[in-house]
Scaffold this motif. Structure first.
Motif, PDB file in Angstrom:
ATOM      1  N   PHE A 172       0.830  -1.209   0.000  1.00  0.00           N
ATOM      2  CA  PHE A 172       0.000   0.000   0.000  1.00  0.00           C
ATOM      3  C   PHE A 172       0.864   1.259   0.000  1.00  0.00           C
ATOM      4  O   PHE A 172       0.374   2.361  -0.195  1.00  0.00           O
ATOM      5  CB  PHE A 172      -0.919   0.032   1.237  1.00  0.00           C
ATOM      6  CG  PHE A 172      -1.940  -1.088   1.288  1.00  0.00           C
ATOM      7  CD1 PHE A 172      -2.289  -1.778   0.137  1.00  0.00           C
ATOM      8  CD2 PHE A 172      -2.541  -1.445   2.489  1.00  0.00           C
ATOM      9  CE1 PHE A 172      -3.230  -2.811   0.175  1.00  0.00           C
ATOM     10  CE2 PHE A 172      -3.488  -2.469   2.534  1.00  0.00           C
ATOM     11  CZ  PHE A 172      -3.827  -3.147   1.378  1.00  0.00           C
ATOM     12  N   ARG A 173       2.173   1.109   0.297  1.00  0.00           N
ATOM     13  CA  ARG A 173       3.175   2.180   0.304  1.00  0.00           C
ATOM     14  C   ARG A 173       3.038   3.172   1.464  1.00  0.00           C
ATOM     15  O   ARG A 173       4.046   3.527   2.058  1.00  0.00           O
ATOM     16  CB  ARG A 173       3.185   2.970  -1.013  1.00  0.00           C
ATOM     17  CG  ARG A 173       3.434   2.115  -2.255  1.00  0.00           C
ATOM     18  CD  ARG A 173       4.856   1.598  -2.345  1.00  0.00           C
ATOM     19  NE  ARG A 173       5.140   1.068  -3.676  1.00  0.00           N
ATOM     20  CZ  ARG A 173       4.994  -0.201  -4.025  1.00  0.00           C
ATOM     21  NH1 ARG A 173       4.596  -1.086  -3.143  1.00  0.00           N
ATOM     22  NH2 ARG A 173       5.273  -0.594  -5.249  1.00  0.00           N
ATOM     23  N   VAL A 174       1.829   3.666   1.762  1.00  0.00           N
ATOM     24  CA  VAL A 174       1.706   4.709   2.783  1.00  0.00           C
ATOM     25  C   VAL A 174       2.008   4.141   4.176  1.00  0.00           C
ATOM     26  O   VAL A 174       1.869   2.947   4.413  1.00  0.00           O
ATOM     27  CB  VAL A 174       0.305   5.352   2.780  1.00  0.00           C
ATOM     28  CG1 VAL A 174       0.172   6.315   1.629  1.00  0.00           C
ATOM     29  CG2 VAL A 174      -0.775   4.284   2.729  1.00  0.00           C
ATOM     30  N   LYS A 175       2.431   5.006   5.067  1.00  0.00           N
ATOM     31  CA  LYS A 175       2.868   4.586   6.399  1.00  0.00           C
ATOM     32  C   LYS A 175       2.425   5.641   7.404  1.00  0.00           C
ATOM     33  O   LYS A 175       2.412   6.834   7.078  1.00  0.00           O
ATOM     34  CB  LYS A 175       4.398   4.504   6.366  1.00  0.00           C
ATOM     35  CG  LYS A 175       5.042   3.826   7.540  1.00  0.00           C
ATOM     36  CD  LYS A 175       6.541   4.008   7.462  1.00  0.00           C
ATOM     37  CE  LYS A 175       7.224   2.888   6.696  1.00  0.00           C
ATOM     38  NZ  LYS A 175       8.682   3.062   6.660  1.00  0.00           N
ATOM     39  N   GLN A 176       2.026   5.209   8.613  1.00  0.00           N
ATOM     40  CA  GLN A 176       1.648   6.195   9.632  1.00  0.00           C
ATOM     41  C   GLN A 176       1.950   5.649  11.023  1.00  0.00           C
ATOM     42  O   GLN A 176       1.736   4.468  11.294  1.00  0.00           O
ATOM     43  CB  GLN A 176       0.157   6.528   9.497  1.00  0.00           C
ATOM     44  CG  GLN A 176      -0.365   7.527  10.505  1.00  0.00           C
ATOM     45  CD  GLN A 176       0.290   8.894  10.387  1.00  0.00           C
ATOM     46  OE1 GLN A 176       1.428   9.083  10.809  1.00  0.00           O
ATOM     47  NE2 GLN A 176      -0.405   9.855   9.799  1.00  0.00           N
ATOM     48  N   ASP A 177       2.444   6.522  11.900  1.00  0.00           N
ATOM     49  CA  ASP A 177       2.750   6.113  13.267  1.00  0.00           C
ATOM     50  C   ASP A 177       1.486   6.026  14.123  1.00  0.00           C
ATOM     51  O   ASP A 177       0.556   6.800  13.944  1.00  0.00           O
ATOM     52  CB  ASP A 177       3.703   7.117  13.925  1.00  0.00           C
ATOM     53  CG  ASP A 177       5.142   6.914  13.472  1.00  0.00           C
ATOM     54  OD1 ASP A 177       5.380   5.996  12.669  1.00  0.00           O
ATOM     55  OD2 ASP A 177       6.017   7.669  13.932  1.00  0.00           O
ATOM     56  N   ALA A 178       1.485   5.077  15.068  1.00  0.00           N
ATOM     57  CA  ALA A 178       0.463   5.016  16.116  1.00  0.00           C
ATOM     58  C   ALA A 178       1.161   5.478  17.389  1.00  0.00           C
ATOM     59  O   ALA A 178       2.066   4.818  17.881  1.00  0.00           O
ATOM     60  CB  ALA A 178      -0.057   3.593  16.273  1.00  0.00           C
ATOM     61  N   VAL A 179       0.745   6.649  17.877  1.00  0.00           N
ATOM     62  CA  VAL A 179       1.458   7.312  18.971  1.00  0.00           C
ATOM     63  C   VAL A 179       0.579   7.346  20.224  1.00  0.00           C
ATOM     64  O   VAL A 179      -0.582   7.740  20.128  1.00  0.00           O
ATOM     65  CB  VAL A 179       1.837   8.758  18.555  1.00  0.00           C
ATOM     66  CG1 VAL A 179       2.647   9.447  19.646  1.00  0.00           C
ATOM     67  CG2 VAL A 179       2.596   8.759  17.241  1.00  0.00           C
ATOM     68  N   PRO A 180       1.113   6.917  21.393  1.00  0.00           N
ATOM     69  CA  PRO A 180       0.279   6.952  22.603  1.00  0.00           C
ATOM     70  C   PRO A 180      -0.148   8.382  22.930  1.00  0.00           C
ATOM     71  O   PRO A 180       0.636   9.328  22.782  1.00  0.00           O
ATOM     72  CB  PRO A 180       1.198   6.383  23.693  1.00  0.00           C
ATOM     73  CG  PRO A 180       2.581   6.430  23.136  1.00  0.00           C
ATOM     74  CD  PRO A 180       2.449   6.366  21.649  1.00  0.00           C
ATOM     75  N   GLY A 181      -1.404   8.552  23.336  1.00  0.00           N
ATOM     76  CA  GLY A 181      -1.873   9.875  23.759  1.00  0.00           C
ATOM     77  C   GLY A 181      -2.530  10.687  22.671  1.00  0.00           C
ATOM     78  O   GLY A 181      -3.258  11.626  22.958  1.00  0.00           O
ATOM     79  N   ILE A 182      -2.265  10.370  21.398  1.00  0.00           N
ATOM     80  CA  ILE A 182      -2.924  11.115  20.324  1.00  0.00           C
ATOM     81  C   ILE A 182      -3.484  10.129  19.296  1.00  0.00           C
ATOM     82  O   ILE A 182      -3.147   8.949  19.311  1.00  0.00           O
ATOM     83  CB  ILE A 182      -1.978  12.118  19.610  1.00  0.00           C
ATOM     84  CG1 ILE A 182      -0.801  11.385  18.956  1.00  0.00           C
ATOM     85  CG2 ILE A 182      -1.495  13.197  20.537  1.00  0.00           C
ATOM     86  CD1 ILE A 182      -0.017  12.266  17.992  1.00  0.00           C
ATOM     87  N   THR A 183      -4.352  10.639  18.436  1.00  0.00           N
ATOM     88  CA  THR A 183      -4.884   9.811  17.350  1.00  0.00           C
ATOM     89  C   THR A 183      -4.366  10.367  16.035  1.00  0.00           C
ATOM     90  O   THR A 183      -4.512  11.552  15.756  1.00  0.00           O
ATOM     91  CB  THR A 183      -6.423   9.830  17.357  1.00  0.00           C
ATOM     92  OG1 THR A 183      -6.854   9.395  18.643  1.00  0.00           O
ATOM     93  CG2 THR A 183      -6.985   8.898  16.308  1.00  0.00           C
ATOM     94  N   THR A 184      -3.727   9.516  15.259  1.00  0.00           N
ATOM     95  CA  THR A 184      -3.240   9.926  13.947  1.00  0.00           C
ATOM     96  C   THR A 184      -4.162   9.331  12.888  1.00  0.00           C
ATOM     97  O   THR A 184      -4.902   8.395  13.174  1.00  0.00           O
ATOM     98  CB  THR A 184      -1.797   9.446  13.722  1.00  0.00           C
ATOM     99  OG1 THR A 184      -1.740   8.049  14.008  1.00  0.00           O
ATOM    100  CG2 THR A 184      -0.822  10.166  14.607  1.00  0.00           C
ATOM    101  N   THR A 185      -4.126   9.886  11.689  1.00  0.00           N
ATOM    102  CA  THR A 185      -5.016   9.370  10.642  1.00  0.00           C
ATOM    103  C   THR A 185      -4.232   9.000   9.388  1.00  0.00           C
ATOM    104  O   THR A 185      -3.108   9.473   9.166  1.00  0.00           O
ATOM    105  CB  THR A 185      -6.094  10.404  10.250  1.00  0.00           C
ATOM    106  OG1 THR A 185      -5.436  11.590   9.817  1.00  0.00           O
ATOM    107  CG2 THR A 185      -7.017  10.724  11.407  1.00  0.00           C
ATOM    108  N   LEU A 186      -4.851   8.149   8.591  1.00  0.00           N
ATOM    109  CA  LEU A 186      -4.248   7.731   7.330  1.00  0.00           C
ATOM    110  C   LEU A 186      -5.374   7.320   6.388  1.00  0.00           C
ATOM    111  O   LEU A 186      -6.324   6.659   6.807  1.00  0.00           O
ATOM    112  CB  LEU A 186      -3.307   6.542   7.578  1.00  0.00           C
ATOM    113  CG  LEU A 186      -2.609   5.958   6.350  1.00  0.00           C
ATOM    114  CD1 LEU A 186      -1.573   6.949   5.801  1.00  0.00           C
ATOM    115  CD2 LEU A 186      -1.911   4.647   6.689  1.00  0.00           C
ATOM    116  N   ARG A 187      -5.258   7.736   5.127  1.00  0.00           N
ATOM    117  CA  ARG A 187      -6.266   7.326   4.133  1.00  0.00           C
ATOM    118  C   ARG A 187      -5.665   6.324   3.168  1.00  0.00           C
ATOM    119  O   ARG A 187      -4.481   6.430   2.807  1.00  0.00           O
ATOM    120  CB  ARG A 187      -6.767   8.545   3.358  1.00  0.00           C
ATOM    121  CG  ARG A 187      -7.679   9.402   4.190  1.00  0.00           C
ATOM    122  CD  ARG A 187      -8.216  10.587   3.431  1.00  0.00           C
ATOM    123  NE  ARG A 187      -8.936  11.443   4.359  1.00  0.00           N
ATOM    124  CZ  ARG A 187     -10.228  11.311   4.644  1.00  0.00           C
ATOM    125  NH1 ARG A 187     -10.935  10.381   4.046  1.00  0.00           N
ATOM    126  NH2 ARG A 187     -10.800  12.108   5.517  1.00  0.00           N
TER     127      ARG A 187
END
Ligand code: CUA
Length: 333
Positions: A172-187
């Motif tokens: 899928f190529r795209v990459k995103q961190d999962a960080v404690p305390g916040i919510t990150t997003t990825l499409r």
């Protein structure tokens, strides 16, 4: 003139080798998402640029090493060159133009990978040492596998229960961190039906390399069938669901349902019993004791049994699954 032709031929040969080796289709796994398109086109441009610069620099260097070596016994100085304004202007402006062009292309590619589809399906991804779990709020479903319908954009909300993890499916190529305390997003819009592996791309501790989850991209019809099965399960009595988790997590390898002790105590008639513990205490098997024994299995050991149940076995159970398992054990009279 003879040297110029020789050097150009060497550079051309190295360029051909570089272009043959540095290729998107041989170095990267087959692309399987819409977002992979713009990312691969950047890789493609960069690979060609790298091949050219490698050929130019290494070609000139190797040619000089071979043909302009100092002869044995030659102690004279080399020609003294003070500067070349034209050359300096060229090697300042040309890289500047290339870097500006790359910045422009990259900005467009980032915008392209972040393009919003208002119909996107939302999925929550939770990372914890060292498993992934997935929640589908629109369908009240959760899963240890990531199941996605092909051709439909997904909006992921990523979070972590402990340290930083990173969502990455190479296809899928795209990459995103999962960080404690916040919510990150990825499409992401998967474009190929098939099975892929989600790997953790952030060094997160002992079992980082084993932090892998299965990703299944299925047809919309198969996805609907999966959702229907999940909905049916969500409305089933908790002990029915509990039996499913019991079977899926291979609990039966250590806990029988017929009264025979295996590596661990049997679940038949367990609820409401008084258990003697290795620590000398006696406890009543109630909801609180079962909850603790499932979520922290090494804390108290029942007499005559050995501490054999690694906490990792139950680490990826959701809160609801633990409650279902308690209801299932309760039902075994
Ligand atoms: Cu999680 Cu590496």
């Amino acid at each position: 003139m003879k040297h110029a032709i020789g050097a150009i031929l060497l550079i051309a040969a190295l360029l051909v080798v570089g272009l043959l080796v540095l290729r998107v289709d041989t170095l990267l796994p087959p692309a399987a998402s819409t977002q992979a398109g713009p990312i691969d086109s950047i890789f493609n441009i960069q690979f060609k640029l790298i091949a050219f610069l490698f050929a130019l620099i290494v070609g000139l260097m190797v040619y000089s090493i071979i043909f302009f070596r100092r002869k044995k016994g030659d102690t004279s100085d080399a020609a003294h060159i003070t500067g070349n304004t034209t050359l300096e202007i060229v090697w300042t402006l040309l890289p500047l133009a290339i870097v500006i062009a790359l910045a422009f292309i990259s900005t467009n590619a980032i915008a392209e990978t972040m393009r919003i589809d208002s119909q996107a399906m939302e999925v929550n991804i939770i990372g914890r040492t060292w498993t992934w779990s997935f929640e589908y709020p629109a369908y009240s479903a959760s899963s240890a596998e990531l199941i996605l319908p092909v051709g439909k954009q997904v909006l992921f909300h990523l979070s972590s229960r402990d340290v930083i993890h990173s969502f990455w499916v190479p296809e899928f190529r795209v990459k995103q961190d999962a960080v404690p305390g916040i919510t990150t997003t990825l499409r992401l819009t998967p474009t190929k039906i098939g099975e892929f592996s989600l790997v953790c791309a952030e060094l997160c501790g002992r079992d980082h390399s084993a932090m892998v989850a299965k990703v299944r991209v299925v047809s919309q019809a198969d996805f609907n069938a999966w959702v229907a099965a999940q909905t049916e399960l969500a409305t089933a009595p908790p002990e029915v669901r509990g039996e499913k988790w019991f079977n899926e997590n291979a609990c039966v390898s250590c806990h029988s349902l017929d009264g025979t002790p295996k590596l661990g105590p049997t679940f038949l008639g367990l609820y409401g019993k008084q258990e003697a513990l290795e620590s000398g205490k006696t406890v009543l098997v109630d909801d609180a004791y079962l909850y603790e024994s499932i979520t922290d299995p090494m804390k108290e050991i029942v007499k005559t049994f050995s501490p054999a149940m690694s906490p990792a076995i139950t680490a990826n159970l959701t809160e609801l699954q633990v409650q279902d398992l308690i209801a299932f054990i309760k039902s075994l009279k």
